[in-house]
Design a protein around this motif. Structure first.
Motif, short mmCIF file in Angstrom:
data_model
loop_
_atom_site.label_atom_id
_atom_site.label_comp_id
_atom_site.label_asym_id
_atom_site.label_seq_id
_atom_site.Cartn_x
_atom_site.Cartn_y
_atom_site.Cartn_z
N GLU A 140 0.81 -1.22 0.00
CA GLU A 140 0.00 0.00 0.00
C GLU A 140 0.84 1.26 0.00
N ARG A 141 2.14 1.12 0.04
CA ARG A 141 3.02 2.29 0.12
C ARG A 141 3.84 2.40 -1.15
N ASN A 142 4.30 3.62 -1.45
CA ASN A 142 5.12 3.74 -2.64
C ASN A 142 6.57 3.37 -2.35
N ILE A 177 9.40 4.90 -2.20
CA ILE A 177 10.22 5.67 -1.26
C ILE A 177 9.79 5.41 0.18
N GLN A 178 8.49 5.34 0.41
CA GLN A 178 8.03 5.04 1.76
C GLN A 178 8.49 3.66 2.19
N PRO A 222 4.91 -1.27 -5.13
CA PRO A 222 5.26 -2.64 -5.52
C PRO A 222 4.04 -3.56 -5.47
#
Lengths: 339, 401, 156, 128, 142
Positions: free
Chosen positions: B50-52, B54-55, B316
């Motif tokens: 759920e995160r991009n 970079i996060q 991802p």
């Protein structure tokens, strides 16, 4: 000095004063008050030395250089909530700390702190008190075991089991080591043993092996590293004390501290010629000699790592017991030569 | 003699992290071990979806606090491969430097913990005091003591100047002296040796078949190291040797780690002296083409593996993290069997467990446990009385004077 | 031993059982086989190239199918065996008999994806906390988690 | 390997006479390196409201809120957009990604790290 | 007088219990580092205790995980009164980077009451000292 005056007065006034004297013995010196103050001081010394050996300060901001730290711990524990686990045997669980404290304080009474000479002995010295002291010193171990047992916590029980297993290991070498100076001095009375060596200080060197054996056994009795197997916190959490909290824990800690003082006092009496010099000098002698022993114990705590229970028993029987027997043999042979 | 069970954890002083070990004991001897994890399970793999990218870099870094750079760097290398990005060379050097410094800090930490578990607090205090040297170095390089955040896509985030270089070289010199001292004198302390040697045996065959990794494997005499086998970053041009030991026990693992420390000092000095000039990073795209990649990394505890699958967006599709500790659990259970209660923390610590790493998504229970056997207190009491009447068990361990 | 060696040998021995074999990067080999041929391939890899080290097993939710990847590693390279299992009937065989260390990773699959591992030595539920609802498999794409509201104690 | 009894003894005795390695921390502040990652500081004058920091923050620690526009003296018809930032310091992981992501250098990191509080609401910092 | 003595003793001898519930280990090692020679928390009489029964202050790290919830409450109840809970690290405060993960419940304060919050990721050992020190200072005034 107050005691001294009271003592003189008691001689004149007779039995009324004898009661007062006994009370003073029990509660002031060398009784509870003195033991409390001195044992907390010893704990501070121990913690401080241990910390300094580890390149730290140790307690620093409680009183001057942290000297009041053990007292703060004690008072805090007294004021904390006291929990008795539901499953535990309530009577035994609560009674044991008091028993333990009583026993170690009782042992302290037998230390020849007050003996000026064999002629003027205190009320509690009698021939054979060495055996009584050695016997009474076994009881705290039993108390620890029972404490663990009646907590009915798995870790406490395991700790209790380890306490007893260890007892088999160190008790015999300790007794043998303590007996050899007694045999040389031809007395079972602590005051007389101390007197014997005060007269012949060179003979102390004969007991050097016994001294070290006794020191190691004392470390084991006090359950400190490398013999802190019964409450090895990384293995069995708090060991025997896992369930104890508040006042009861405070009493147990005080008991362990007093046991340390008494144990080192016993070794100092037997192996370091006691505490000659009357009330004041005797006290100074006592403090210096016990502090030397406590320092040695702290160093031992710092340089070693905890060993396993099987290794501990193995070690006692393979090394400590034979060494103690060797010491005994030396003493017996020497006695034959001296005669 | 009856058996009884001792639960260790989830809150236990030997384990700084929550895990539940259930030991079936026979006296002081462990008959069987059972692990229950899940106390530290947070669900990072789901979160990563759920995160991009970079996060996720910071999320992977926080999989584990001790090997934080390992996960971040492993993930970062994987994403760079997905992006088809060639990272800046100076950046790679700085990354590798931080990775090696982290290995030093982790191994020193482990040595101290081993001392602490063995009840040797002085050793613990000394190694941790020395560890502060490397913590300071990491702090001046990255600005944080533990989560360095030095990795970014395309290189490193911070540069090293000459003053920092000098400080690193000085620090390495201090640490090398101390490590040599521990290697020469520290491990000759008999009580310490008595606790470590012969404990937690794991033969070469067992180690291989149970898929052990890292120092646990290398202490069983298998020279397997991702840095040599599958070189990443600049390891291909670094001079170093894979350290092994043949004793197959906790002492062997300690020796392997101390030797690796010395290798790491060598590597750090090489990296600092041969730091190339140039940019520290290149610009990275936000979106990633659809692809999949396997990234491997030799963390201080062993092989670290990330499988990343991208789907063309900035998030991802799947991130799979295999931490070294998880790979070592099966071996740990084997090692625990027939040991003593006193050895549990040592054996467990010997794999340098990082439960938080292992548990980002997995729980495990030993397959061989069979049915559970519980005892009531009365039985336990009976057992214990029986136990005292017998002589304590002695094994072949001798007092090494 | 190089990647080509391994690829050629796999192709020669397994022939038509291999659906697809790719080599996207040095030391990375992806072998796609059918679910039925998994055990044979694993055994072959173990015996021929001593791929005894199973790095991990990854499951991926691909909508219609679940993809299961077995990552093997040795000193030379990483070989990944890829199998597909339909979502309607997610079943895979256990490889624990060949590789005992695989048990840990096979545990993860039933809990996270609801994939049934056949002949698994220990099939107890192991992942996830006690009292986790049945049929909720966190790593499936259609499973979403609703975050409960956060209450910050104390007054503003 | 040869073993020596109390091999650590010389080292330990040496430490008895050495000054402890302890810092006098709460009484003397420690020096942190110059680029230590403390708390992010926001400069509202530079913010253009692109929200990249909000998107990149790994811990949801940043809220950028648009406040009423200020009149731009150079071009009165085009009011300048004004933003304030709400930093949830209880969530911030001090990674400095916001500093890196921001195209206009709105953020800098200060070196504060002693920010213990008794109420979590106190950790919410508003930069106007 | 008596009250003052008790308060003094409480301030001077805070024994801590370290409790990890799903933290990433960084805060944990930093707390241990606070006990080692460089920072030496024992100067203030702090001892790290193994069992909740002996402790006064619970130092909690990490977000409260679902599996750990009951254990957290149980351990909290085992500590004798008066007790304090210090949440250490951003994840113990709010859940931090794990916010929104299915297996965490948020910060420690979602499960047990917390008396002091020490932010940081990870918390530096000196911040731990500072936090414990400020907690004690504030108790002194009460």
């Amino acid at each position: 000095m107050v005691n001294r005056i009271l003592y003189e007065k008691a001689k004149i006034n007779g039995c009324n004063m004898a009661v007062l004297k006994t009370l003073l013995y029990l509660f002031v010196y060398p009784g509870i008050l003195f033991l409390f103050v001195y044992s907390t001081f010893c704990e501070w010394v121990d913690r401080k030395v241990y910390a300094r050996l580890q390149n730290r300060y140790g307690p620093l901001h409680t009183g001057r250089a942290g000297i009041l730290q053990p007292i703060a711990d004690f008072i805090k524990l007294l004021s904390k909530e006291d929990i008795v686990p539901e499953k535990a045997d309530k009577g035994m669980f609560s009674a044991l700390p008091v028993f333990g404290l009583t026993i170690v304080t009782l042992v302290a009474m037998y230390l020849p702190l007050w003996h000026y000479s064999v002629g003027t002995v205190s009320f509690n010295s009698f021939p054979g008190d060495l055996i009584v002291v050695a016997y009474l010193l076994t009881l705290p171990t039993l108390i620890f075991f029972l404490a663990g047992w009646h907590s009915s916590n798995l870790f406490s029980t395991l700790g209790g089991a380890r306490v007893l297993t260890m007892l088999f290991g160190y008790e015999v070498p300790l007794l043998l080591a303590v007996l050899s100076p007694a045999i040389l001095a031809d007395s079972w009375r602590l005051a007389e043993i101390a007197n014997f060596y005060q007269a012949r200080p060179l003979l102390l060197l004969v007991n050097i092996i016994g001294f070290f054996v006794a020191l190691i056994c004392l470390q084991a009795k006090l359950e400190r590293v490398p013999f802190d197997i019964p409450h090895a916190e990384t293995e069995i959490v708090g060991g025997t004390f896992t369930e104890y909290s508040g006042k009861k824990l405070a009493f147990f800690r005080l008991m362990a501290d007093i046991e340390m003082v008494v144990g080192s006092g016993l070794i100092a009496t037997v192996f370091m010629a006691g505490f000659p010099g009357g009330l004041i000098w005797g006290l100074i002698n006592f403090i210096i000699k016990t502090l030397i022993i406590i320092f040695l114990l702290s160093v031992m705590r710092a340089v070693t790592s905890r060993i396993r229970i099987d290794q501990m028993v193995n070690f006692s029987w393979r090394w400590l017991a034979p060494l103690a027997v060797l010491q005994l043999l030396i003493v017996i042979i020497l006695k034959g030569i001296l005669k | 003699m009856a058996e009884f069970q001792v639960p260790i954890g989830p809150q236990h002083p030997a384990l700084k992290e929550p895990i539940s070990l259930r030991m079936t004991l026979d006296g002081e001897v462990i008959k069987d071990a059972d692990l229950k994890l899940g106390y530290n399970h947070r669900g990072i793999e789901k979160l990563a979806e759920e995160r991009n990218y970079i996060q996720n870099l910071y999320l992977t870094e926080r999989i584990c606090g001790i090997c934080s750079n390992s996960h971040a760097m492993c993930y970062c290398q994987g994403v760079e491969k997905l992006m088809e990005l060639e990272p800046a060379r100076r950046g790679l050097f700085i990354r590798t430097l931080v990775a090696e410094l982290e290995r030093i800090h982790s191994h020193l930490l482990w040595l101290g913990i081993a001392g602490h578990e063995a009840g040797f607090d002085t050793f613990f205090m000394y190694t941790w005091r020395d560890r502060e040297v490397v913590m300071d170095l990491l702090e001046i390089i990255s600005g944080n003591r533990v989560h360095y955040s030095i990795n970014t896509f395309g290189g490193a985030r911070r540069d090293i100047d000459d003053l920092q270089k000098q400080k690193i070289l000085d620090g390495m010199e201090v640490l090398r002296n101390r490590t040599n001292y521990y290697l020469n004198i520290g491990v000759t302390e008999p009580t310490f040796i008595a606790r470590l040697s012969g404990v937690g045996k794991l033969t070469k065959e067992q180690a291989v078949s149970l898929c052990a990794v890292g120092p646990t494997l290398r202490a069983s005499g298998v020279p397997r190291d991702v840095r040599k086998d599958d070189p990443y970053a600049v390891y291909a041009e670094l001079p170093f040797e894979v350290c092994t030991a043949d004793s197959c026990d906790v002492l062997g693992r300690a020796v392997v780690r101390i030797k690796e420390l010395i290798e790491s000092y060598k590597m750090c000095e090489y990296l600092v002296k041969n730091l190339p000039v140039g940019e520290i990073k290149v610009k990275a795209p936000r979106r990633v083409k659809e692809n999949e990649v396997i990234s491997r990394y030799e963390a201080p505890r062993g092989e670290n593996m990330h499988y990343i699958k991208s789907n063309g967006t900035d998030k991802p599709e799947r991130l799979k993290v295999r931490a070294p500790t998880l790979a070592n659990y099966a071996a740990t259970i084997e090692m625990l069997k027939h040991g003593f209660v006193a050895d549990i923390p040592l054996i467990f610590a010997a794999i340098d467990p990082c439960i938080c790493c292992a548990e980002r998504s997995v729980t495990l229970i030993d397959s061989k446990t069979g049915e559970e056997k519980r005892m009531f207190f009365s039985q336990l009491r009976k057992w214990s009385i029986e136990y005292y009447t017998k002589k304590p068990k002695l094994t072949g361990v001798t007092w090494p004077f | 031993m190089t990647d080509e060696n391994i690829i050629n040998k796999i192709k020669d021995t397994l022939q038509s059982k291999v659906i697809e074999i790719t080599n996207p990067a040095p030391r990375r080999i992806f072998v796609k086989v059918n679910r039925e041929n998994l055990l044979e391939t694993v055994k072959f890899l173990k015996e021929q190239f001593s791929f005894t080290h199973l790095s991990t097993i990854t499951g991926v939710d691909k909508g219609e199918n679940f993809e299961v990847l077995y990552h093997f590693a040795n000193e030379f390279s990483v070989v990944t065996i890829r199998i597909l299992t339909p979502r309607a009937e997610p079943k895979i065989p256990s490889i624990c008999e060949i590789i005992p260390g695989a048990i840990l990773y096979e545990r993860e699959l039933p809990d996270m994806f609801g994939i049934i591992v056949e002949n698994i030595p220990d099939s107890r539920t192991l992942l996830l906390p006690d009292g986790w609802p049945q049929g909720a498999y966190p790593l499936r794409k259609d499973w979403k988690y609703e975050r409960p509201p956060e209450i910050i104690p104390g007054e503003e | 390997m040869k073993t020596k009894f109390a091999a650590f003894l010389p080292e330990i005795i040496r430490h008895l006479f050495k000054r402890p390695a302890t810092v006098r921390y709460p009484f003397e502040k420690l020096q942190v390196p110059k680029d230590f990652r403390g708390t992010p500081v926001f400069d509202s004058a530079k913010c253009i409201g692109c929200m990249i920091c909000v998107r990149d923050c790994p811990a949801e620690a940043i809220d950028i809120i648009r406040v009423e526009d200020v009149i731009n003296p150079d071009a009165p018809d085009k009011p300048k957009k004004k933003f304030k930032m709400l930093l949830h310091n209880d969530r911030c992981i001090h990674c400095a990604q916001c500093v890196e992501s921001c195209p206009t250098d709105t953020y800098i990191m200060n070196t504060d790290y002693e920010i213990a509080v008794f109420n979590r609401h106190r950790l919410k910092i508003e930069y106007k | 007088m008596f009250e003052r003595l008790i308060r003094w003793s409480r301030l001077k001898s805070p024994w801590i219990l370290h409790l990890n519930s799903g933290a990433c280990n960084a805060c944990d090692i930093e707390i241990v580092a606070a006990l080692t020679p460089r920072f030496d928390l024992e100067r203030f009489g702090v001892l790290l205790k193994a069992t909740p029964r002996h402790a006064d202050i619970i130092i909690a790290t990490g977000p409260a995980t679902r599996q750990m919830k009951d254990r957290l409450i149980r351990i909290y109840e085992q500590v004798p009164e008066p007790k304090f809970v210090v949440a250490v690290g951003s994840c113990a405060l709010s859940g931090d980077v794990y916010r929104g993960a299915y297996n965490i419940l948020g910060g420690i304060d979602q499960v047990i009451p917390v008396d002091a919050y020490i932010p940081g990721c990870p918390v530096r050992p000196d911040t731990v000292i500072n936090g414990v020190y400020t907690l004690l200072k504030s108790l002194e005034k009460k």
